[in-house]
Scaffold this active site. Structure first.
Site, PDB file in Angstrom:
ATOM      1  N   THR A  23       0.811  -1.224   0.000  1.00 26.83           N
ATOM      2  CA  THR A  23       0.000   0.000   0.000  1.00 26.83           C
ATOM      3  C   THR A  23       0.844   1.274   0.000  1.00 26.83           C
ATOM      4  OG1 THR A  23      -0.124  -0.313   2.385  1.00 26.83           O
ATOM      5  CG2 THR A  23      -2.055  -0.977   1.097  1.00 26.83           C
ATOM      6  N   VAL A  26       6.547   2.733  -2.406  1.00 28.73           N
ATOM      7  CA  VAL A  26       7.349   1.751  -3.144  1.00 28.73           C
ATOM      8  C   VAL A  26       6.488   0.535  -3.490  1.00 28.73           C
ATOM      9  CG1 VAL A  26       9.367   0.242  -3.004  1.00 28.73           C
ATOM     10  CG2 VAL A  26       9.488   2.560  -2.082  1.00 28.73           C
ATOM     11  N   SER A  51      -4.603  -2.454   6.906  1.00 30.33           N
ATOM     12  CA  SER A  51      -5.084  -2.748   5.551  1.00 30.33           C
ATOM     13  C   SER A  51      -5.557  -4.191   5.368  1.00 30.33           C
ATOM     14  CB  SER A  51      -3.941  -2.500   4.552  1.00 30.33           C
ATOM     15  OG  SER A  51      -3.307  -1.275   4.805  1.00 30.33           O
ATOM     16  N   CYS A 161      18.212   5.082  -1.805  1.00 31.29           N
ATOM     17  CA  CYS A 161      17.935   5.610  -3.144  1.00 31.29           C
ATOM     18  C   CYS A 161      18.899   6.727  -3.565  1.00 31.29           C
ATOM     19  CB  CYS A 161      16.492   6.054  -3.262  1.00 31.29           C
ATOM     20  SG  CYS A 161      15.850   6.848  -1.788  1.00 31.29           S
ATOM     21  N   GLN A 188      16.976  15.616  -2.698  1.00 28.37           N
ATOM     22  CA  GLN A 188      16.144  14.414  -2.740  1.00 28.37           C
ATOM     23  C   GLN A 188      14.653  14.741  -2.768  1.00 28.37           C
ATOM     24  OE1 GLN A 188      19.421  12.236   0.108  1.00 28.37           O
ATOM     25  NE2 GLN A 188      17.457  11.213  -0.090  1.00 28.37           N
ATOM     26  N   ARG A 247      16.420  17.527   1.518  1.00 30.21           N
ATOM     27  CA  ARG A 247      15.103  17.254   0.924  1.00 30.21           C
ATOM     28  C   ARG A 247      14.639  18.514   0.196  1.00 30.21           C
ATOM     29  NH1 ARG A 247      13.430  12.392   0.514  1.00 30.21           N
ATOM     30  NH2 ARG A 247      13.420  11.954   2.744  1.00 30.21           N
ATOM     31  N   HIS A 254      16.045  11.842  -7.374  1.00 31.06           N
ATOM     32  CA  HIS A 254      17.098  12.361  -6.506  1.00 31.06           C
ATOM     33  C   HIS A 254      18.249  12.845  -7.398  1.00 31.06           C
ATOM     34  CE1 HIS A 254      14.835  10.895  -3.250  1.00 31.06           C
ATOM     35  NE2 HIS A 254      15.573   9.881  -2.843  1.00 31.06           N
ATOM     36  N   ASN A 339      14.085   7.791  -7.738  1.00 30.17           N
ATOM     37  CA  ASN A 339      14.244   7.137  -6.426  1.00 30.17           C
ATOM     38  C   ASN A 339      13.272   5.996  -6.204  1.00 30.17           C
ATOM     39  OD1 ASN A 339      12.696   9.776  -6.391  1.00 30.17           O
ATOM     40  ND2 ASN A 339      11.930   8.878  -4.498  1.00 30.17           N
TER      41      ASN A 339
HETATM   42  N1  LIG Z   1      10.270   5.949  -1.214  1.00 33.43           N
HETATM   43  C1  LIG Z   1      11.455   5.725  -1.731  1.00 33.43           C
HETATM   44  O1  LIG Z   1      11.884   6.411  -2.684  1.00 33.43           O
HETATM   45  C2  LIG Z   1      12.338   4.617  -1.208  1.00 33.43           C
HETATM   46  C3  LIG Z   1      13.525   4.343  -1.893  1.00 33.43           C
HETATM   47  C4  LIG Z   1      14.358   3.316  -1.434  1.00 33.43           C
HETATM   48  C5  LIG Z   1      13.990   2.592  -0.338  1.00 33.43           C
HETATM   49  N2  LIG Z   1      12.846   2.885   0.337  1.00 33.43           N
HETATM   50  C6  LIG Z   1      12.499   2.019   1.489  1.00 33.43           C
HETATM   51  O2  LIG Z   1      11.385   1.235   1.078  1.00 33.43           O
HETATM   52  C7  LIG Z   1      10.542   0.954   2.220  1.00 33.43           C
HETATM   53  C8  LIG Z   1       9.139   1.453   1.919  1.00 33.43           C
HETATM   54  O3  LIG Z   1       9.189   2.860   1.723  1.00 33.43           O
HETATM   55  P1  LIG Z   1       7.909   3.702   1.275  1.00 33.43           P
HETATM   56  O4  LIG Z   1       8.450   5.028   0.888  1.00 33.43           O
HETATM   57  O5  LIG Z   1       7.082   2.943   0.284  1.00 33.43           O
HETATM   58  O6  LIG Z   1       7.098   3.786   2.690  1.00 33.43           O
HETATM   59  P2  LIG Z   1       5.535   4.015   2.944  1.00 33.43           P
HETATM   60  O7  LIG Z   1       4.909   4.750   1.813  1.00 33.43           O
HETATM   61  O8  LIG Z   1       5.450   4.607   4.302  1.00 33.43           O
HETATM   62  O9  LIG Z   1       4.920   2.513   2.978  1.00 33.43           O
HETATM   63  C9  LIG Z   1       5.208   1.616   4.046  1.00 33.43           C
HETATM   64  C10 LIG Z   1       4.480   0.293   3.833  1.00 33.43           C
HETATM   65  O10 LIG Z   1       4.827  -0.578   4.932  1.00 33.43           O
HETATM   66  C11 LIG Z   1       3.603  -1.092   5.508  1.00 33.43           C
HETATM   67  N3  LIG Z   1       3.790  -1.275   6.948  1.00 33.43           N
HETATM   68  C12 LIG Z   1       4.139  -0.343   7.872  1.00 33.43           C
HETATM   69  N4  LIG Z   1       4.214  -0.913   9.102  1.00 33.43           N
HETATM   70  C13 LIG Z   1       3.906  -2.232   8.939  1.00 33.43           C
HETATM   71  C14 LIG Z   1       3.803  -3.344   9.830  1.00 33.43           C
HETATM   72  N5  LIG Z   1       4.036  -3.209  11.139  1.00 33.43           N
HETATM   73  N6  LIG Z   1       3.465  -4.552   9.314  1.00 33.43           N
HETATM   74  C15 LIG Z   1       3.243  -4.696   7.984  1.00 33.43           C
HETATM   75  N7  LIG Z   1       3.308  -3.680   7.098  1.00 33.43           N
HETATM   76  C16 LIG Z   1       3.652  -2.463   7.571  1.00 33.43           C
HETATM   77  C17 LIG Z   1       2.544  -0.048   5.209  1.00 33.43           C
HETATM   78  O11 LIG Z   1       1.242  -0.667   5.249  1.00 33.43           O
HETATM   79  P3  LIG Z   1      -0.114   0.148   5.640  1.00 33.43           P
HETATM   80  O12 LIG Z   1      -0.453   1.031   4.487  1.00 33.43           O
HETATM   81  O13 LIG Z   1      -1.114  -0.949   5.847  1.00 33.43           O
HETATM   82  O14 LIG Z   1       0.185   0.931   6.877  1.00 33.43           O
HETATM   83  C18 LIG Z   1       2.950   0.393   3.800  1.00 33.43           C
HETATM   84  O15 LIG Z   1       2.451  -0.546   2.870  1.00 33.43           O
HETATM   85  C19 LIG Z   1      11.206   1.641   3.410  1.00 33.43           C
HETATM   86  O16 LIG Z   1      12.000   0.716   4.112  1.00 33.43           O
HETATM   87  C20 LIG Z   1      12.052   2.735   2.759  1.00 33.43           C
HETATM   88  O17 LIG Z   1      13.146   3.124   3.567  1.00 33.43           O
HETATM   89  C21 LIG Z   1      12.004   3.855  -0.076  1.00 33.43           C
END
Ligand SMILES: NC(=O)c1ccc[n+]([C@@H]2O[C@H](COP(=O)([O-])OP(=O)(O)OC[C@H]3O[C@@H](n4cnc5c(N)ncnc54)[C@H](OP(=O)(O)O)[C@@H]3O)[C@@H](O)[C@H]2O)c1
Length: 364
Positions: A23, A26, A51, A161, A188, A247, A254, A339
């Site tokens: 959800t 990423v 969810s 990223c 970023q 940021r 980025h 990113n």
């Molecule tokens: N965004 C980027 O550009 C980027 C780039 C490289 C790496 N990353 C890494 O990729 C990962 C995801 O990043 P994001 O930006 O997509 O974050 P995000 O938008 O905050 O999404 C986080 C996801 O994790 C789920 N989640 C959170 N707590 C949970 C739990 N206790 N049990 C199961 N699911 C859980 C959430 O589900 P719900 O919706 O149900 O809460 C959501 O699907 C992170 O580790 C981040 O550091 C991100």
């Protein structure tokens, strides 16, 4: 594991795959990229208890483009190996949840492609970018034994990223001239902070000169990615990195400004010739998500720019510009990378394709 060219590989059947954290920002990119993938079928999605039990189409706040109908109809599952059955796991979990959950899946024999920071720096966990360090996959049997994963269980990680944005030009320069020191300043995008991310009033018309733990990640992950597999551990390259992370109010992409000190002198023209020709390791070529040109030289001296260049190579190419002499060290340049695609979901999918082409995935 040998680094054979991947171009001829075509699996007999598609692998069913699952996305954890489906959800989030990423997770949604995974769902988009997997919708038409030739080797993988998105069979399951999972997220937090906020969810679970809902239709994906109802649980997700979909951010970009059309939501694939097949994904919208899936039920959101709990992130446990009992609830999720696919042998291949793409994890877009928040770091707070990834540590336990990703280990549970690897212990249960699943191959986990992680975007979280938790396992990146372990000496037998590849921080994989196929064009740069495909040979680091040789760490997986060691990892499996040491951490007690069953069957094909493994964790393969993606880098931070912003580190990924700097990596490809640095890898090309390292191969041609040797690399000693890197100074990097990042700009970023907000999508790097996940959803809902940075509050509007903090970022609109503003620059925030701090991103928690980002500088440390860039400084430790770049030497590891540019390092070598010794047979027992991935040994970081002897490269000093100093990072400033900012940021900025950009949606995706980025941008990193780099100054580099090389082992052997090179002019900007030498560097541009190397960057233009660089294709990376043969093992990555021909994989479905691999761009034809991992590095693309920007079209003019005022590029790269996120608004104009972030989608280059389907978001998988790093666009490099402003290659010029540095008055203190040897060279400076600017690099831009998507990113969420190359720096996260697209990078993970490419990693899975590499492992598939090398026979490292369980049978479909
Ligand atoms: N965004 C980027 O550009 C980027 C780039 C490289 C790496 N990353 C890494 O990729 C990962 C995801 O990043 P994001 O930006 O997509 O974050 P995000 O938008 O905050 O999404 C986080 C996801 O994790 C789920 N989640 C959170 N707590 C949970 C739990 N206790 N049990 C199961 N699911 C859980 C959430 O589900 P719900 O919706 O149900 O809460 C959501 O699907 C992170 O580790 C981040 O550091 C991100």
């Amino acid at each position: 594991m040998t680094a054979a060219p991947a171009a001829a590989f075509a699996p007999a059947r598609r692998w069913p795959v699952a996305v954890l954290g489906a959800t989030g920002t990423v997770g949604q990119a995974f769902v988009r990229l997997l919708a038409d993938h030739p080797w993988f079928t998105l069979a399951e999605v999972a997220a937090s208890e906020r969810s679970t039990g809902r239709r994906y189409g109802d649980a997700v706040r979909w951010l970009e483009g059309p939501l694939p109908a097949a994904a919208a109809a899936l039920e959101v599952l709990a992130c446990t190996p009992d609830a999720v059955h696919a042998p291949i796991i793409f994890s877009a979990l928040d770091a707070s949840a990834a540590e336990t959950i990703e280990a549970d899946f690897a212990r249960a024999g699943r191959v986990v492609f992680s975007n979280a920071k938790n396992y990146r720096m372990l000496p037998d966990v590849p921080l994989l970018v196929p064009e740069v360090n495909a040979s680091h996959l040789a760490a997986l049997p060691v990892q499996r034994t040491r951490l007690g994963w069953s069957g094909c269980g493994a964790i393969v990680t993606n880098a931070n990223c912003a580190a990924t944005a700097a990596l490809l030009p640095l890898a090309a320069l390292q191969a041609a001239f040797g690399l000693e020191q890197v100074f990097v300043v990042t700009m970023q995008a907000v999508s790097g902070a996940g959803y809902p991310g940075v509050p509007t009033l903090d970022i609109l018309g503003n620059v925030i000169p701090f991103i928690g733990e980002e500088e440390e990640k860039i400084e430790r992950e770049l030497p590891k990615m540019l390092g070598r597999w010794s047979g027992a551990a991935i040994e970081p390259a002897a490269i000093d990195v100093s990072a400033h992370a900012n940021r900025v109010p950009v949606e995706h992409g980025h941008t990193v400004c780099l100054s580099v000190r090389l082992e052997r002198r090179a002019t900007p023209a030498d560097a541009i010739a190397v960057l233009t020709e660089w294709r990376g390791e043969p093992a990555a070529r021909g994989l479905p998500t691999a761009p034809e040109h991992p590095i693309v030289i920007a079209a003019s001296e005022s590029r790269p720019q996120p608004r104009r260049d972030v989608g280059t190579g389907g978001g998988m190419s790093t666009v490099v510009g402003r290659v010029r002499a540095d008055p203190i060290w040897d060279l400076r340049l600017v690099a831009l990378s998507h990113n969420v695609i190359r720096g996260a979901a697209g990078g993970s999918v490419l990693n899975a394709e590499l492992l598939a082409a090398q026979g490292g995935l369980p049978p479909a």
